[in-house]
Design a protein around this motif. Structure first.
Motif, PDB file in Angstrom:
ATOM      1  N   ILE A  21      -1.589   1.546   1.939  1.00 24.32           N
ATOM      2  CA  ILE A  21      -0.371   0.650   2.021  1.00 24.32           C
ATOM      3  C   ILE A  21      -0.115   0.868   0.361  1.00 24.32           C
ATOM      4  N   TYR A  22      -0.414   1.182  -0.541  1.00 19.80           N
ATOM      5  CA  TYR A  22       0.038   2.308  -1.851  1.00 19.80           C
ATOM      6  C   TYR A  22       0.929   3.065  -1.367  1.00 19.80           C
ATOM      7  N   ARG A  23       0.280   3.877  -0.868  1.00 19.46           N
ATOM      8  CA  ARG A  23       1.939   5.291   0.206  1.00 19.46           C
ATOM      9  C   ARG A  23       2.507   4.768   0.765  1.00 19.46           C
ATOM     10  N   ALA A  24       2.708   3.893   1.185  1.00 20.07           N
ATOM     11  CA  ALA A  24       3.478   2.483   2.243  1.00 20.07           C
ATOM     12  C   ALA A  24       4.681   2.871   1.563  1.00 20.07           C
ATOM     13  N   PRO A  38      10.011  -9.255   0.883  1.00 17.53           N
ATOM     14  CA  PRO A  38       9.327  -7.413   1.040  1.00 17.53           C
ATOM     15  C   PRO A  38       8.801  -7.598   2.116  1.00 17.53           C
ATOM     16  N   THR A  39       9.595  -6.313   2.434  1.00 19.27           N
ATOM     17  CA  THR A  39       8.510  -5.770   3.955  1.00 19.27           C
ATOM     18  C   THR A  39       8.480  -4.183   3.929  1.00 19.27           C
ATOM     19  N   ASN A  40       8.858  -3.656   2.885  1.00 22.37           N
ATOM     20  CA  ASN A  40       8.509  -1.951   2.949  1.00 22.37           C
ATOM     21  C   ASN A  40       7.354  -1.422   2.929  1.00 22.37           C
ATOM     22  N   ALA A  41       6.096  -2.603   2.740  1.00 22.86           N
ATOM     23  CA  ALA A  41       4.380  -1.465   2.737  1.00 22.86           C
ATOM     24  C   ALA A  41       4.872  -2.191   4.294  1.00 22.86           C
ATOM     25  N   VAL A  42       4.484  -2.928   4.859  1.00 23.58           N
ATOM     26  CA  VAL A  42       4.690  -3.409   6.349  1.00 23.58           C
ATOM     27  C   VAL A  42       5.000  -2.044   7.464  1.00 23.58           C
ATOM     28  N   PHE A  43       6.580  -1.945   6.305  1.00 29.20           N
ATOM     29  CA  PHE A  43       7.144  -0.973   7.780  1.00 29.20           C
ATOM     30  C   PHE A  43       7.224   0.440   7.638  1.00 29.20           C
ATOM     31  N   GLY A  44       5.972   0.836   6.149  1.00 25.73           N
ATOM     32  CA  GLY A  44       5.626   1.701   6.047  1.00 25.73           C
ATOM     33  C   GLY A  44       4.421   1.958   6.427  1.00 25.73           C
ATOM     34  N   PHE A  45       3.765   1.336   6.452  1.00 22.66           N
ATOM     35  CA  PHE A  45       2.170   1.214   6.828  1.00 22.66           C
ATOM     36  C   PHE A  45       1.831   1.996   8.591  1.00 22.66           C
ATOM     37  N   ALA A  46       3.479   0.565   9.130  1.00 20.45           N
ATOM     38  CA  ALA A  46       3.521   0.779  10.769  1.00 20.45           C
ATOM     39  C   ALA A  46       3.559   2.245  11.101  1.00 20.45           C
ATOM     40  N   ASN A  47       4.398   2.779  10.556  1.00 17.60           N
ATOM     41  CA  ASN A  47       5.857   4.641  10.679  1.00 17.60           C
ATOM     42  C   ASN A  47       4.662   5.326  10.133  1.00 17.60           C
ATOM     43  N   MET A  48       4.005   5.345   9.412  1.00 16.16           N
ATOM     44  CA  MET A  48       2.821   6.052   8.691  1.00 16.16           C
ATOM     45  C   MET A  48       1.370   5.631  10.251  1.00 16.16           C
ATOM     46  N   LEU A  49       0.830   4.607  10.332  1.00 16.13           N
ATOM     47  CA  LEU A  49      -0.022   4.613  11.536  1.00 16.13           C
ATOM     48  C   LEU A  49       0.722   5.019  12.552  1.00 16.13           C
ATOM     49  N   LEU A  50       1.550   4.534  13.522  1.00 20.20           N
ATOM     50  CA  LEU A  50       1.586   5.743  14.357  1.00 20.20           C
ATOM     51  C   LEU A  50       2.088   6.919  14.138  1.00 20.20           C
ATOM     52  N   LYS A  51       2.766   7.349  13.639  1.00 18.56           N
ATOM     53  CA  LYS A  51       2.551   9.005  13.220  1.00 18.56           C
ATOM     54  C   LYS A  51       1.605   9.630  13.130  1.00 18.56           C
ATOM     55  N   VAL A  52       0.119   8.774  12.589  1.00 21.01           N
ATOM     56  CA  VAL A  52      -1.262  10.034  13.260  1.00 21.01           C
ATOM     57  C   VAL A  52      -1.607   9.347  14.661  1.00 21.01           C
ATOM     58  N   ILE A  53      -1.140   8.021  15.155  1.00 17.09           N
ATOM     59  CA  ILE A  53      -1.547   7.707  16.495  1.00 17.09           C
ATOM     60  C   ILE A  53      -0.859   8.935  17.571  1.00 17.09           C
ATOM     61  N   LYS A  54       0.521   9.198  17.483  1.00 14.74           N
ATOM     62  CA  LYS A  54       0.839   9.780  17.957  1.00 14.74           C
ATOM     63  C   LYS A  54       0.660  11.606  18.240  1.00 14.74           C
ATOM     64  N   LEU A  91       4.152  -6.011  -3.389  1.00 10.69           N
ATOM     65  CA  LEU A  91       2.623  -6.016  -2.216  1.00 10.69           C
ATOM     66  C   LEU A  91       2.413  -6.803  -2.492  1.00 10.69           C
ATOM     67  N   VAL A  92       1.079  -8.118  -2.814  1.00  9.96           N
ATOM     68  CA  VAL A  92       0.937  -8.708  -3.121  1.00  9.96           C
ATOM     69  C   VAL A  92       0.906  -9.635  -1.576  1.00  9.96           C
TER      70      VAL A  92
END
Length: 163
Positions: A21-24, A38-54, A91-92
């Protein structure tokens, strides 16, 4: 002739949710929805998660989060994390959406009242190893490096380094 799939040990990826979460949050800046949320953490988290999965294609995947409220460590040592700044204000409001995102992916989540995510990660990793699995802990938290060993790897996605 033996089937290699049957002999392959399961690859279990455990994501340190708070670290992610913090990294995103800090990796992507300035994103909001049309209401100004704000949606930057949600967007970043989703991208990071998808990268690991893929890219890593784990056989098993789980995410571990810290609980709300104090943990055993806070109760035993009153100054534990006392000098850590509070969660960034932008972030909250994103945290519930990140949890909904993980739920939508149907990824198992581990949270235990009174216990740090690090302790849960260590427990999960140990149990998985005892069942013959290979474990990769996805985190930027250097404290978790102490768990690295023959069947437990630490994957730092920022540095793209495996310990």
């Amino acid at each position: 002739m033996e089937n290699n799939q049957e002999n392959k040990k399961a690859d279990f990826y455990i994501i340190d949710g708070n670290s992610y979460i913090y990294r995103a949050f800090y990796a992507v800046r300035g994103l909001t929805n049309s209401s100004g949320l704000p949606t930057n953490a949600v967007f970043g988290f989703a991208n990071m998660l998808l990268k690991v999965i893929k890219e890593k294609t784990p056989d098993l995947l789980a995410i571990v989060f810290d609980p709300k409220g104090p943990t055993r460590r806070h109760l035993e040592y009153k100054d534990y994390k006392a000098h850590r700044p509070p969660m960034p204000r932008d972030l909250v409001p994103q945290i519930p959406y990140i949890h909904k995102l993980v739920e939508a992916f149907r990824i198992p989540v581990f949270v235990q009242d009174g216990q740090e995510a690090d302790d849960l990660i260590a427990t999960l990793a140990g149990k998985a190893v005892s069942r013959g699995m290979h474990v990769t802990i996805v985190t930027g938290d250097k404290d978790l490096l102490q768990l690295a060993g023959p069947r437990i790897r630490i994957y730092d996605t920022l540095k793209e380094k495996v310990y």
